[in-house]
Design a protein around this motif. Structure first.
Motif, mmCIF file in Angstrom:
data_model
loop_
_atom_site.group_PDB
_atom_site.id
_atom_site.type_symbol
_atom_site.label_atom_id
_atom_site.label_comp_id
_atom_site.label_asym_id
_atom_site.label_seq_id
_atom_site.Cartn_x
_atom_site.Cartn_y
_atom_site.Cartn_z
ATOM 1 N N TYR A 30 -9.994 11.785 12.031
ATOM 2 C CA TYR A 30 -10.157 10.691 12.996
ATOM 3 C C TYR A 30 -11.379 9.885 12.554
ATOM 4 O O TYR A 30 -12.478 10.428 12.431
ATOM 5 N N LYS A 89 -0.573 16.545 11.688
ATOM 6 C CA LYS A 89 -1.205 15.937 10.507
ATOM 7 C C LYS A 89 -1.456 14.457 10.788
ATOM 8 O O LYS A 89 -0.963 13.912 11.788
ATOM 9 N N LYS A 136 -6.009 16.856 9.377
ATOM 10 C CA LYS A 136 -6.113 15.684 10.265
ATOM 11 C C LYS A 136 -7.515 15.067 10.194
ATOM 12 O O LYS A 136 -8.502 15.776 10.030
ATOM 13 N N TYR A 160 -4.363 12.752 19.962
ATOM 14 C CA TYR A 160 -4.656 13.399 18.675
ATOM 15 C C TYR A 160 -4.158 14.855 18.600
ATOM 16 O O TYR A 160 -3.587 15.268 17.596
#
Ligand code: UDP
Length: 244
Positions: free
Chosen positions: A39, A184, A37, A179
Motif C-alpha cells: 500500500y 495480492k 501486498k 485492503y
C-alpha cells in the motif's frame, strides 16, 4: 556528510527516504514478484496538513508500507529539520515506471478512478503507450466507498497493480477499507494522474518542475486549487517556526 535516514518523520508522517530507483528496484519490483501486498501513499504538504487536522486520516496514511515524498515542500521541510530526504519521488513518475514494469513482466493493472470519460480516455492512451500491458479492468471513481460491487469487480479481475485515482482522502480511505479482502496487489493512490494521462490536465513543463514551481503552475491552470495552496504555506510556516 549529512546522515541519511531510512525514514524521515515530518509532522508525524514517516516518509520513505529512498531514491525512486532504490524504491523500485529494491522494494516494489521484488514485492510484485513475490505477490506481496503493498500500500503506497504519495504524500505532499496538503496531505500532511490533512492528516494533522484529522486523526482518523492520519491513521489511514500511517498504515501505508511506503509513504513517498511527492512534493517539493516535503523535501524542503526535510532539509529544514536536518534530516534531508534524498529526492522527491512523484506519484506520477512512480506510476509510469510501474506500468512499464508491469508490461515487461506480464503483470496486470486495474485503473480505478476519475470520471467515466477520463477513465476511458486514459485507458485508451495507456493501451497505445503500452500495447502489451495486461489490463485487468477499469472503473470510474464516482461511487460510494462502501460499494461492494466495485470491490468484487476489482477482486475478480485479480490485478497485480491497482491504481486508485479518487483524490485524497477518498483514495486512501477506499484502499484501507478493502485492503484486507485482497490476497495480492500493489495499491497506490495516484490523485489526478489519470486526468494527466488522458490529456485533460497538463503536467507542468520541465523547467517549472526544476525550479520547484509545479504547485504554482497547477494553481494557475486550475485556480480552484488556490485554497489548497494556503495549506501548503501553512505547512511551510509551521516547519519554519518549528510549530508542528
Ligand atoms: N475523483 C473521483 N471520485 C471522486 C472525487 C474525485 O474519481 O469522488 C477523481 C477526479 O475526477 C480526479 C481525481 O479523483 O481525477 C482527483 O484529482 P485531484 O487533482 O483533485 O487529486 P490530487 O492529485 O490533487 O490528489
Amino acid at each position: 556528510m549529512s546522515k541519511l535516514y531510512k525514514y524521515v518523520s515530518i509532522m508525524d508522517i514517516p516518509f520513505t527516504n529512498l531514491t525512486q530507483e532504490q524504491l523500485l528496484e529494491k522494494h516494489l519490483y521484488p514485492r510484485l514478484q513475490h505477490q506481496e501486498k503493498s500500500y503506497i501513499v504519495t504524500a505532499n504538504p496538503e496531505i500532511v496538513m490533512m492528516a494533522k487536522e484529522n486523526n482518523e486520516y492520519k491513521h489511514i496514511v500511517r498504515q501505508a508500507d511506503f509513504i513517498i515524498p511527492d512534493g517539493t515542500g516535503i523535501v524542503m521541510a526535510s532539509k529544514l529539520i536536518n534530516q534531508p530526504i534524498q529526492e522527491r519521488v512523484t506519484g506520477f513518475d512512480l506510476m509510469t515506471h510501474l506500468i512499464g514494469y508491469a508490461e515487461d513482466q506480464q503483470l496486470s493493472c486495474f485503473f480505478l478512478g476519475a470520471s467515466e470519460e477520463v477513465n476511458v480516455k486514459m485507458v485508451e492512451r495507456i493501451k497505445t503507450l503500452h500495447p502489451y500491458l495486461r489490463i485487468a479492468g477499469k472503473h470510474h471513481g464516482f461511487f460510494d466507498l462502501d460499494d461492494k460491487n466495485i470491490v468484487t469487480e476489482v477482486q475478480k479481475s485479480q490485478p497485480d497493480l491497482i491504481f486508485v485515482a479518487l483524490g485524497s482522502p477518498r483514495q486512501e480511505q477506499w484502499i484501507t477499507k478493502h485492503y484486507q479482502q485482497f490476497t495480492k496487489g500493489l495499491f497506490m493512490g495516484v490523485g489526478g494522474s489519470f486526468d494527466v494521462i488522458a490529456g485533460e490536465v497538463k503536467r507542468a513543463p520541465k523547467l517549472w518542475i526544476k525550479l520547484h514551481l509545479e504547485w504554482l503552475y497547477r494553481t494557475i491552470k486550475q485556480p480552484f486549487r488556490w485554497k489548497r495552496i494556503l495549506k501548503v504555506f501553512e505547512f511551510m510556516l509551521r516547519i519554519l517556526v518549528k510549530r508542528y
